[in-house]
Design an enzyme around this catalytic site. Structure first.
Site, PDB file in Angstrom:
ATOM      1  N   PRO A   2      -2.984  13.427   1.920  1.00  7.72           N
ATOM      2  CA  PRO A   2      -2.249  14.001   0.786  1.00  7.72           C
ATOM      3  C   PRO A   2      -1.954  12.980  -0.324  1.00  7.72           C
ATOM      4  CG  PRO A   2      -1.291  14.707   2.858  1.00  7.72           C
ATOM      5  CD  PRO A   2      -2.299  13.639   3.175  1.00  7.72           C
ATOM      6  N   GLU A   3      -2.410  13.303  -1.521  1.00  5.66           N
ATOM      7  CA  GLU A   3      -2.099  12.510  -2.712  1.00  5.66           C
ATOM      8  C   GLU A   3      -1.299  13.409  -3.653  1.00  5.66           C
ATOM      9  OE1 GLU A   3      -5.463  10.436  -4.368  1.00  5.66           O
ATOM     10  OE2 GLU A   3      -6.436  10.258  -2.417  1.00  5.66           O
ATOM     11  N   LYS A  59       3.875  10.843  -4.370  1.00  2.35           N
ATOM     12  CA  LYS A  59       3.477  11.534  -3.140  1.00  2.35           C
ATOM     13  C   LYS A  59       4.683  12.014  -2.335  1.00  2.35           C
ATOM     14  CE  LYS A  59      -0.319   8.227  -2.786  1.00  2.35           C
ATOM     15  NZ  LYS A  59      -0.907   7.185  -1.924  1.00  2.35           N
ATOM     16  N   HIS A  90       2.578  25.558  16.587  1.00  2.13           N
ATOM     17  CA  HIS A  90       1.293  24.853  16.556  1.00  2.13           C
ATOM     18  C   HIS A  90       1.539  23.514  17.249  1.00  2.13           C
ATOM     19  CE1 HIS A  90      -1.825  22.286  14.764  1.00  2.13           C
ATOM     20  NE2 HIS A  90      -2.519  23.406  14.586  1.00  2.13           N
ATOM     21  N   ARG A 110      -1.127  13.146  12.766  1.00  2.00           N
ATOM     22  CA  ARG A 110      -1.137  11.712  13.083  1.00  2.00           C
ATOM     23  C   ARG A 110       0.220  11.034  12.919  1.00  2.00           C
ATOM     24  NH1 ARG A 110      -6.258   8.874  10.624  1.00  2.00           N
ATOM     25  NH2 ARG A 110      -5.337   7.157  11.793  1.00  2.00           N
ATOM     26  N   ARG A 150      -0.304  -5.737 -15.827  1.00  2.00           N
ATOM     27  CA  ARG A 150      -0.731  -5.906 -14.443  1.00  2.00           C
ATOM     28  C   ARG A 150      -1.927  -6.841 -14.355  1.00  2.00           C
ATOM     29  NH1 ARG A 150      -2.129  -5.339  -9.476  1.00  2.00           N
ATOM     30  NH2 ARG A 150      -1.196  -3.795  -8.118  1.00  2.00           N
ATOM     31  N   ARG A 248      -8.453  -0.002   1.072  1.00  2.00           N
ATOM     32  CA  ARG A 248      -9.055   1.331   1.196  1.00  2.00           C
ATOM     33  C   ARG A 248     -10.526   1.266   0.782  1.00  2.00           C
ATOM     34  NH1 ARG A 248      -5.570   5.518   1.288  1.00  2.00           N
ATOM     35  NH2 ARG A 248      -7.383   6.478   2.231  1.00  2.00           N
TER      36      ARG A 248
END
Ligand SMILES: [Zn+2]
Length: 259
Positions: A2-3, A59, A90, A110, A150, A248
């Site tokens: 999920p983003e 998020k 579930h 998870r 940055r 990532r």
């Protein structure tokens, strides 16, 4: 995973099914998902109260209930489900809110992420940490100011929640692919025009992804081909490249996104 767009989908889902409903009981099936409270404390804070309009920052899903807020993070595999009637659990349901007419379930296979209880703004800030402005709400000038200060690689900057909140691996790669900017490009090598392109592309990608509550995977998108073996760029046919950036797996086209 999920983003921003997935969580925006959960926000709309909660608003659609649970907003305005009273919580009669909270069933905690996995206490480890309560990150800063006990099942008893959570029950005391929300029982008899109603879900108000939910918000989102990056998020994070923020669900006000009475005087408190439920802060939900979905980790890798979290989601919300509404079920009407007394359906069986579930196997990955972790927390179930019983309301008149149905149940809101926080499901998470998870078990990354979880639910935090915040009773004040200070507590919310402590839990969520220092977050940049939401990627959907940040203005062009603010975006430029933030990212021009940055250092490091552009992909790492886009995923840095302290800088701008909401972009994860898929969204960041999609934005860079569309903007034709190499994910390893140093931030200091982006021109003002590049930063403007990045901002506008981010807006386009987020609007379209939010509409579908996920990053689309059809024609014209990197998502959908990126995980296939020997995948080719949907624009030019060059084989896509992959490498680890900021922990990532980044995916890009070496031809469209030159360094
Ligand atoms: Zn290409």
């Amino acid at each position: 995973m999920p983003e921003l767009s997935d969580v925006e989908g959960f926000r709309r889902y909660l608003a659609r099914y649970a907003k305005g409903r009273r919580i009669d009981a909270v069933e905690v099936l996995d206490g480890s998902m309560l990150r800063n409270s006990s099942a008893q404390a959570l029950g005391r804070a929300v029982r008899g109260r109603r879900f108000a309009a939910p918000e989102r920052h990056g998020k994070w899903l923020i669900a006000p209930v009475g005087e408190a807020e439920l802060l939900l993070h979905f980790g890798m595999t979290g989601l919300l489900r509404w079920t009407s009637g007394e359906n069986e659990h579930h196997r990955h349901d972790r927390i179930v809110f019983h309301c008149p007419g149905g149940q809101l379930r926080y499901r998470n296979m998870r078990k990354f992420g979880g639910l935090w209880l915040a009773r004040s703004e200070a507590e919310r800030a402590r839990v969520m940490g220092r977050l940049g402005p939401d990627a959907m709400a940040v203005g062009a000038v603010e975006f430029d100011e933030l990212i021009s200060r940055r250092r490091g690689k552009v992909k790492a900057a886009l995923m840095d929640q302290k800088l701008i909140a909401g972009l994860g691996n898929l969204l960041a790669d999609e934005i860079l692919w569309r903007a034709r900017i190499n994910p390893r490009r140093p931030m200091t090598r982006l021109s003002r025009k590049d930063r403007r392109t990045l901002y506008e592309t981010m807006g386009d990608v987020l609007r379209e992804s939010n509409r579908r509550a996920r990053v689309p995977s059809e024609r014209g998108w990197l998502t959908g081909v990126r995980d296939k073996r020997g995948a080719a760029c949907r624009r030019c046919g060059t084989e896509l490249r992959k490498a680890t950036i900021a922990g990532r797996t980044a995916c890009w086209c070496p031809s469209c996104q030159r360094r």
